[in-house]
Design a protein around this motif. Structure first.
Motif, PDB file in Angstrom:
ATOM      1  N   PHE A   1       0.635  -0.852  -0.082  1.00 47.31           N
ATOM      2  CA  PHE A   1      -0.199  -0.275  -0.133  1.00 47.31           C
ATOM      3  C   PHE A   1       1.448   1.395   0.183  1.00 47.31           C
ATOM      4  N   ALA A   2       2.097   1.513   1.090  1.00 48.65           N
ATOM      5  CA  ALA A   2       2.552   2.193   0.681  1.00 48.65           C
ATOM      6  C   ALA A   2       3.800   2.418  -0.581  1.00 48.65           C
ATOM      7  N   ASP A   3       4.032   1.805  -1.175  1.00 44.32           N
ATOM      8  CA  ASP A   3       4.586   2.067  -2.465  1.00 44.32           C
ATOM      9  C   ASP A   3       3.201   2.205  -3.596  1.00 44.32           C
ATOM     10  N   ARG A   4       2.223   1.854  -3.323  1.00 42.88           N
ATOM     11  CA  ARG A   4       0.741   2.671  -4.010  1.00 42.88           C
ATOM     12  C   ARG A   4       1.011   3.905  -4.172  1.00 42.88           C
ATOM     13  N   ALA A   5       1.141   3.721  -2.770  1.00 46.71           N
ATOM     14  CA  ALA A   5       0.483   5.966  -2.100  1.00 46.71           C
ATOM     15  C   ALA A   5       1.475   6.285  -2.738  1.00 46.71           C
ATOM     16  N   SER A   6       2.708   6.437  -2.987  1.00 46.12           N
ATOM     17  CA  SER A   6       4.067   7.004  -3.237  1.00 46.12           C
ATOM     18  C   SER A   6       3.851   6.725  -5.243  1.00 46.12           C
ATOM     19  N   ARG A   7       3.440   6.295  -5.803  1.00 42.99           N
ATOM     20  CA  ARG A   7       2.818   6.506  -7.308  1.00 42.99           C
ATOM     21  C   ARG A   7       1.799   6.476  -7.085  1.00 42.99           C
ATOM     22  N   ARG A   8       1.141   7.264  -6.368  1.00 46.36           N
ATOM     23  CA  ARG A   8      -0.641   7.776  -6.796  1.00 46.36           C
ATOM     24  C   ARG A   8      -0.318   9.797  -6.956  1.00 46.36           C
ATOM     25  N   PRO A   9      -0.996  10.100  -8.196  1.00 46.23           N
ATOM     26  CA  PRO A   9      -0.592  11.700  -8.314  1.00 46.23           C
ATOM     27  C   PRO A   9      -1.246  12.069  -7.240  1.00 46.23           C
TER      28      PRO A   9
END
Length: 316
Positions: free
Chosen positions: A307-315
């Protein structure tokens, strides 16, 4: 998939048989709770929002967990399933403490959701990447203009039925065009030496085929379901014969809508094996199932990191 699809998670149950809030029970290899696997699948499928249906008692704890773990990857929100959240100006009966049931839980979402949405139980694991697969199938049909609602159809033997403790299952009657004809709630389903058995609504014994289709409460609804549920609840409330105990059940109500030709539900067959938390004794097999899924590469070792990785790539 359209980013407009939302994941709704039903998490307002009282966990009476489990003895503590099972929606917050750590079962994954890194202490994950079950609903985090549903969110992972939904994010993979393109869902753009998550809304929990919770109780006033557990809303703060549950939302704190959801926001901390997944909130950076996808917006999370909640609505409390309240006894006095009744359509048509109705009031709850004096002395009522029991929640109104799963149909009312879905109806509670009407103030938070305006788009097509998935529904899952917070205490069930639907199988490796099952919510993702179901969501993609439903969204593809929606994109092609299908105005149906959708329900995942599992073979009964894949749904965690055991000898040690009975479970309730909605047994499906299927039409030739793969749409739902009806849902028959069967109680205390378990394995015996003579096969799978359960009890009908009046307590009568039922023999069940291992491959008979059943519901695990994995749905995709058009937003039109809210108006249908609201009208059905007004009728249900007007006909209460046990005001303190009667429940507005989703499976029963959808069956009534089908009978009235007010709704069409298309069944999407699922081949995964499910697992869920009903009793404390369910913890070891559920944990084992999740560990096997992680080892097979279906999920990461640590969903928090994912989830943290997804958050870092979220616009931004």
């Amino acid at each position: 998939m359209s980013r407009g699809l939302t994941l709704a998670i039903l998490a307002a149950g009282r966990s009476a048989r489990f003895g503590r809030p099972k929606t917050l029970e750590p079962v994954g290899p890194a202490g994950e709770v079950l609903f985090e696997y549903a969110i992972c699948d939904a994010v993979r499928a393109g869902c753009g929002k998550v809304v929990f249906v919770t109780s006033a008692d557990w809303n703060d704890q549950l939302m704190s967990r959801a926001a901390e773990q997944a909130g950076g990857a996808v917006p999370v929100d909640s609505v409390i399933q309240s006894l006095d959240d009744l359509p048509g100006g109705a009031a709850p009966p004096a002395g009522r403490a029991k929640p109104w049931g799963t149909g009312h839980a879905v109806l509670a979402l009407r103030r938070k959701i305006e788009e097509p949405f998935l529904v899952v139980n917070a205490d069930d694991f639907y199988g490796a990447r099952a919510v993702e697969s179901f969501g993609r199938q439903a969204a593809d049909r929606l994109a092609r203009g299908d105005d149906s609602h959708f329900l995942a159809a599992y073979e009964l033997h894949r749904t965690g039925v055991s000898r040690s403790s009975g479970v309730n299952r909605g047994i499906l009657t299927v039409r030739a065009d793969s749409t739902l004809e009806g849902i028959d709630e069967v109680y205390d389903v378990r394995e015996t030496d003579s096969g799978l058995v359960g009890r009908g609504r009046e307590g009568e014994a039922r023999s069940l085929a291992p491959d008979c289709p059943c519901s695990m409460n994995l749905w995709a609804f058009q937003p039109s379901i809210f108006g249908l549920l609201e009208a059905a609840f007004v009728d249900f409330h007007a006909r209460l014969d046990d005001p303190l105990q009667n429940e507005f059940l989703l499976s029963e109500t959808v069956g009534q809508l089908i009978d009235a030709r007010s709704a069409r539900v298309r069944l999407l067959p699922m081949t995964q094996n499910t697992a869920g938390l009903t009793y404390p004794g369910d913890l070891p097999p559920v944990a084992s199932t999740l560990r096997q899924c992680v080892e097979a590469g279906d999920y990461p070792d640590d969903l928090g990191d994912w989830f943290a990785d997804r958050a870092s790539r979220r616009p931004a």
